[in-house]
Design an enzyme around this catalytic site. Structure first.
Site, PDB file in Angstrom:
ATOM      1  N   PHE A 111      34.717  51.614  41.770  1.00  0.00           N
ATOM      2  CA  PHE A 111      34.705  51.102  43.153  1.00  0.00           C
ATOM      3  C   PHE A 111      36.957  51.076  43.664  1.00  0.00           C
ATOM      4  CE2 PHE A 111      36.443  47.250  45.111  1.00  0.00           C
ATOM      5  CZ  PHE A 111      36.033  46.536  43.766  1.00  0.00           C
ATOM      6  N   LYS A 112      37.368  50.800  42.397  1.00  0.00           N
ATOM      7  CA  LYS A 112      38.108  50.515  42.096  1.00  0.00           C
ATOM      8  C   LYS A 112      39.680  51.811  42.726  1.00  0.00           C
ATOM      9  CE  LYS A 112      38.630  46.181  40.403  1.00  0.00           C
ATOM     10  NZ  LYS A 112      37.004  46.232  39.246  1.00  0.00           N
TER      11      LYS A 112
END
Ligand SMILES: *Cc1c(COP(=O)(O)O)cnc(C)c1O
Length: 464
Positions: A111-112
């Site tokens: 998700f980063k």
């Protein structure tokens, strides 16, 4: 929009300064001075937007004065076009009113990417205007490093140095960092652990005299406000798809440094009807213990199957505490100073405010494996260990089954094949086809001792 420090002793900054700054000089974290409140009519309009258009709407007030709305929209479209799923953040149903939000379709499969792909472009814009060259320096236990490298690789004004602990990140994670070509990208494997890397990064920020004249360091770690801002978007996107603003939606979030779930808390404060927000931790459960007992107490670091959540203290929690203390910076500063010296007990009134916003649950490695195995058995869906912690916490804390609950799936299962094997799942998670050649790509990395002087000399030589 202006940003103020949670400790109240640093001047307010504009967005561009916050983008280029890490901690505030008083040791606090920057938060927006005010939040735009979104009314239901506006949210109903937002429900029609695709991900990139919604991102531009949600973030516009935060970058006001730095980017015009049209420029921001061009940027969000360029950013999220690089994701390998047309929905960008698709929802997958696991059970009745139970969903996972897949946040792993970006270039590094975690998700980063949502924040760091955008951050690289914001940085590029700022440096192109000022003509400055900066040095991006960060430490990683795995996911942040690759996302930062991918995010900043095309940023002409930035040289990127990422420290990771030698032989202590997974092979997929290492290759995702070391196989990215580019003269401005430098990987350093440190003979030491993650804390050693982080310590050297902190010391370098504190004294930057080792840099060539005119250069300064920029932080891309999870306390950077721009990262939080970009993560608010997918809470709106998911909840609107499931019937908000006419229906409340709950979220469960695998939590390490508290950046991701803090973004969900902000979405709620902007008016999104969020029923429950569940803090899901692994055995590094400082926040779950705090929520249960009111004691804010460190414990030794445990190495778990979910390494991206292996932390002792969740830095971004200070931003939520700032609100629980009624934004009384003096009282919060006093608390954080006592906490720096040792463990503290939070007043009952503060805990009431915290429990009104968050539920919590801790999931150990055995429960993580059990959940991976159970979900695979139920629907043949493969969860990575971080996402499995979220699903387990969601199931334990969801309350009414009439309310949809969404677990944030923070990484692709192919990033953590060891955990899936440990869970006894009879299927090996495959890398997406566009990464199938990861194990053939050439690696570039320099191994250095855990020695601040050696690391800083290396950086100086590469910049010369
Ligand atoms: C970074 C990370 C987390 C933790 O996110 P925070 O914002 O630090 O709470 C969870 N899962 C994965 C896969 C991560 O990379």
């Amino acid at each position: 929009m202006r940003y103020i420090s949670t400790r109240g002793a640093s001047p307010a900054l504009a967005f561009e300064d916050v983008l280029l700054t890490g901690l505030a000089p008083d040791g606090g974290l920057y938060v927006p001075e005010t939040l735009a409140r979104i009314d239901t009519a506006r949210m109903r309009e937002w429900a029609r937007l695709d991900y990139a258009d919604l991102a531009a709407e949600v973030m516009a007030p935060f970058v006001e004065g730095f980017l015009a709305p049209g420029e921001l929209r061009t940027m969000t479209h360029a950013t999220y076009a690089g994701f390998r799923h047309p929905a960008v953040a698709p929802l997958v149903q696991l059970g009745h009113n139970e969903w996972v939000l897949e946040l792993f379709h970006g270039p590094t499969l975690a998700f980063k990417d949502f924040a760091l792909q955008l951050l690289g472009r914001l940085l590029e814009r700022s440096l192109a205007r000022s003509g400055e060259r900066v040095v991006v320096l960060g430490a990683t236990s795995g996911d942040t490093g690759s996302a930062a490298i991918e995010g900043c690789r095309n940023c002409a004004g930035a040289d990127i140095f990422i420290l990771h602990p030698h032989q202590r990140v997974s092979e997929v994670q290492r290759r995702q960092m070391t196989t990215v070509p580019g003269a401005n990208i430098h990987n350093i494997a440190v003979r030491g652990n993650f804390d050693d890397c982080q310590e050297m990064v902190k010391a370098s920020f504190a004294d930057q005299s080792f840099l060539p004249p005119g250069r300064r360091l920029v932080a891309v770690n999870s306390i950077n406000w721009a990262r939080i801002m970009a993560q608010i978007v997918y809470y709106f996107h998911a909840a609107l798809a499931l019937g908000a603003p006419d229906r409340a939606v709950s979220f469960a979030v695998p939590t390490g440094n508290f950046g991701d779930i803090y973004a969900g808390y902000l979405a709620r404060r902007m008016g999104l009807p969020v029923a429950r927000l569940v803090i899901a931790t692994n055995a590094n459960d400082i926040l779950h213990r705090l929520m249960s007992s009111g004691n804010y107490a460190r414990a030794g670091l445990a190495h778990t199957l979910s390494p991206s959540m292996d932390i002792v203290i969740s830095s971004n929690f200070e931003r939520a505490l700032f609100d629980f203390y009624g934004r009384d910076a003096a009282r919060l500063r006093e608390l954080m100073e006592r906490f720096r010296a040792g463990d503290v007990v939070l007043p009952e009134q503060i805990m009431q405010a915290a429990r009104a916003e968050f539920a919590s649950f801790a999931v150990d490695d055995a429960m993580t494996c059990e959940t991976i195995a159970r979900v695979f058995e139920e629907s043949e869906y493969l969860l990575d260990p971080h996402s499995a912690i979220g699903v387990r916490a969601a199931r334990e804390c969801r309350g009414s089954r009439a309310v949809p609950i969404v677990t944030l799936a923070t990484a692709h299962p192919a990033k953590f094949p060891e955990a899936i094997a440990r869970a006894g799942v009879p299927r090996e998670p495959a890398l997406p086809h566009y990464m199938a050649d990861l194990f053939e790509r050439e690696e570039r990395c320099t191994v250095l001792d855990h020695d601040l002087g050696a690391v800083q000399r290396f950086i100086g030589e590469r910049l010369a």
